[in-house]
Design an enzyme around this catalytic site. Structure first.
Site, PDB file in Angstrom:
ATOM      1  N   TYR A   1       0.851  -1.195   0.000  1.00 52.18           N
ATOM      2  CA  TYR A   1       0.000   0.000   0.000  1.00 52.18           C
ATOM      3  C   TYR A   1       0.882   1.239   0.000  1.00 52.18           C
ATOM      4  O   TYR A   1       1.777   1.371   0.838  1.00 52.18           O
ATOM      5  CB  TYR A   1      -0.910  -0.001   1.224  1.00 52.18           C
ATOM      6  CG  TYR A   1      -1.784   1.222   1.339  1.00 52.18           C
ATOM      7  CD1 TYR A   1      -2.865   1.399   0.489  1.00 52.18           C
ATOM      8  CD2 TYR A   1      -1.528   2.192   2.301  1.00 52.18           C
ATOM      9  CE1 TYR A   1      -3.678   2.528   0.591  1.00 52.18           C
ATOM     10  CE2 TYR A   1      -2.337   3.316   2.412  1.00 52.18           C
ATOM     11  CZ  TYR A   1      -3.404   3.476   1.550  1.00 52.18           C
ATOM     12  OH  TYR A   1      -4.207   4.585   1.654  1.00 52.18           O
TER      13      TYR A   1
ATOM     14  N   ASP B   1       9.243   2.786  -0.152  1.00 49.04           N
ATOM     15  CA  ASP B   1       8.181   3.430   0.616  1.00 49.04           C
ATOM     16  C   ASP B   1       8.414   3.107   2.088  1.00 49.04           C
ATOM     17  O   ASP B   1       8.047   2.043   2.572  1.00 49.04           O
ATOM     18  CB  ASP B   1       6.813   2.917   0.159  1.00 49.04           C
ATOM     19  CG  ASP B   1       5.666   3.554   0.929  1.00 49.04           C
ATOM     20  OD1 ASP B   1       5.919   4.243   1.938  1.00 49.04           O
ATOM     21  OD2 ASP B   1       4.505   3.345   0.532  1.00 49.04           O
TER      22      ASP B   1
ATOM     23  N   LYS C   1       4.698   9.671   8.811  1.00 48.19           N
ATOM     24  CA  LYS C   1       4.464   9.210  10.173  1.00 48.19           C
ATOM     25  C   LYS C   1       5.504   9.746  11.154  1.00 48.19           C
ATOM     26  O   LYS C   1       5.406  10.866  11.619  1.00 48.19           O
ATOM     27  CB  LYS C   1       4.352   7.686  10.204  1.00 48.19           C
ATOM     28  CG  LYS C   1       3.185   7.164   9.345  1.00 48.19           C
ATOM     29  CD  LYS C   1       3.016   5.671   9.467  1.00 48.19           C
ATOM     30  CE  LYS C   1       1.966   5.134   8.511  1.00 48.19           C
ATOM     31  NZ  LYS C   1       0.584   5.465   8.862  1.00 48.19           N
TER      32      LYS C   1
END
Length: 441
Positions: A146, A247, A275
């Site tokens: 994702y 990623d 994050k």
């Protein structure tokens, strides 16, 4: 520590559904896959969440990863408060964004860094840059990885989109309505942890590929750990002229100061972060090779901009977080030890109850798949999709009722923070033994 009422959460959820799609601002929060009432949170401190009904939970979501130091960490709170005295947004450069970029480049080896506002913006921008730099248009991603909700990446995606769809060497159908097939056709799909499939795809289409984007450790299909031969295949994609894009929105600064790429010895051309890099405030970043990053505007021809990019509050929180991590070289060892003990305790509790569970873990990330296979043997999207989601939902509700807030999806990682101690571990494992055993609350 046990749940007694959800009256206020229920009322808020009802109000929210009248004004917000599904009552939430990100799908997994709705508890759709686990049932029950999503908890509306009033406050968070250390390793705990407190909901609107005054129920306190040991938290293993950590805002889906950013809170590696725990909630409301005093150093981060002070950094944000200090920055706030100078204003909330400038729309112009500031000192903290330079300081954070300098720290990120030093910790990761990236030549240049550009700040954005989310992980989705980071991956979207990195792939636009790869296309601009290479002059090619196709992207390769892996089934179940994702990379945010940009149209071209909602193809065979993980997170809330996990399905049993059959992929092929080449284009695949979108994972979401609203994504034109024309967009999806520019995304080629391969299998995570299948080096032969990746090699075959690159032999066939490598000359057309601008970038191969991947999660070094997958978190949004549950935790999936890369095999050594797959890591070698990832490095081979560079021979075609394609850029390798890591990623690390989830794994960056969580698994080491240089994320999963540092832990695994990878050398991507570009890396995406989010994050932790914002210390719990909205932020993302992408960076890497200086010659590639110099293609970004205003220096280069690849346009990318953002009103709130480099926001002073987010920069202050991110800078304080990374400085705190760097100043505490033992933190990653402590996170590892806690999560290893958690995995061992879950294993024992499931075995005692006769519940089939398979645990995957790297550092402070863990998924307990409800499957009857050995720990560590779930390696692909298809493997993860065989999990007993009904069994997981029952167990999740049992944990929640006992004061432990696990990730409300079988296909997500949980996150351990520096605020978790032996006390929280004991509470968690006691709850797990009861939940696996079906003991009434």
């Amino acid at each position: 520590m046990t749940s007694s009422t959800t009256t206020r959460s229920e009322a808020l959820f009802e109000r929210a559904r009248a004004v917000t799609p599904g009552g939430v601002n990100s799908p997994v929060r709705a508890f759709k896959s686990v049932g029950g009432v999503p908890r509306f949170i009033r406050e968070a401190h250390g390793a705990y969440l407190t909901d609107m009904d005054d129920t306190r939970y040991v938290d293993y979501i950590g805002s889906w990863g950013p809170m590696i130091l725990g909630h409301d960490h005093p150093t981060i709170r002070e950094a944000i408060a200090t920055a706030l005295t100078g204003g909330t947004s400038f729309g112009a450069p500031g000192e903290r964004e330079v300081e954070l970029a300098e720290l990120v480049t030093r910790l990761t080896g990236a030549g240049r860094v550009r700040f954005v506002n989310s992980g989705t913006e980071a991956t979207m921008s990195a792939l636009r840059l790869a296309r601009g730099f290479t002059g090619r248009k196709f992207i390769v991603k892996f089934r179940g990885n994702y990379h945010g909700h940009a149209d071209g990446l909602l193809v065979e995606a993980g997170s809330g989109l996990l399905t049993n769809a059959e992929g092929v060497l080449g284009s695949a159908a979108p994972s979401s309505a609203g994504v034109p097939e024309e967009y999806a056709s520019l995304t080629l799909v391969s299998e995570y942890n299948d080096p032969a499939a990746l090699d075959a795809l690159m032999r066939l289409r490598g000359h057309e590929v601008a970038a191969v984007i991947f999660e070094p450790v997958v978190g949004n299909a549950g935790v999936l750990v890369p095999t050594p031969d797959f890591l070698e295949a990832l490095h081979r994609v560079k021979a075609s002229g394609a850029l390798l894009v890591a990623d690390e929105v989830m794994t960056g600064f969580r698994l080491s100061l240089n994320g999963a790429t540092g832990l695994l010895g990878l050398e991507p051309d570009l890396t995406c972060w989010g994050k932790i890099i914002g210390g719990g405030l909205p932020v993302g970043a992408y960076g890497g090779r200086a010659d590639v990053m110099d293609f970004v505007s205003p220096q280069g021809p690849v346009y990318q901009a953002g009103t709130l990019s480099g926001n002073p509050l987010a920069m202050a929180a991110g800078l304080a977080t990374l400085q705190t991590l760097e100043a505490d070289p033992g933190i990653y060892g402590r996170l590892e030890a806690y999560t290893a003990a958690l995995a061992s305790g879950l294993r024992a509790a499931a075995d005692e109850a006769g519940v089939p569970v398979s645990i995957n873990r790297v550092g402070s990330m863990l998924t307990a798949f409800h499957q009857d296979v050995p720990d560590g043997s779930i390696r692909t999207y298809a493997d993860a999709a065989r999990s007993d989601t009904t069994g997981f939902a029952t167990w999740f509700q049992g944990m929640l009722a006992r004061g432990v807030y696990w990730a409300p999806s079988q296909f997500e990682s949980i996150f351990v923070s520096g605020a978790h101690t032996d006390r929280e571990l004991n509470v968690t494992l006691e709850a797990a033994r009861s939940a696996y055993g079906g003991t009434p609350v």
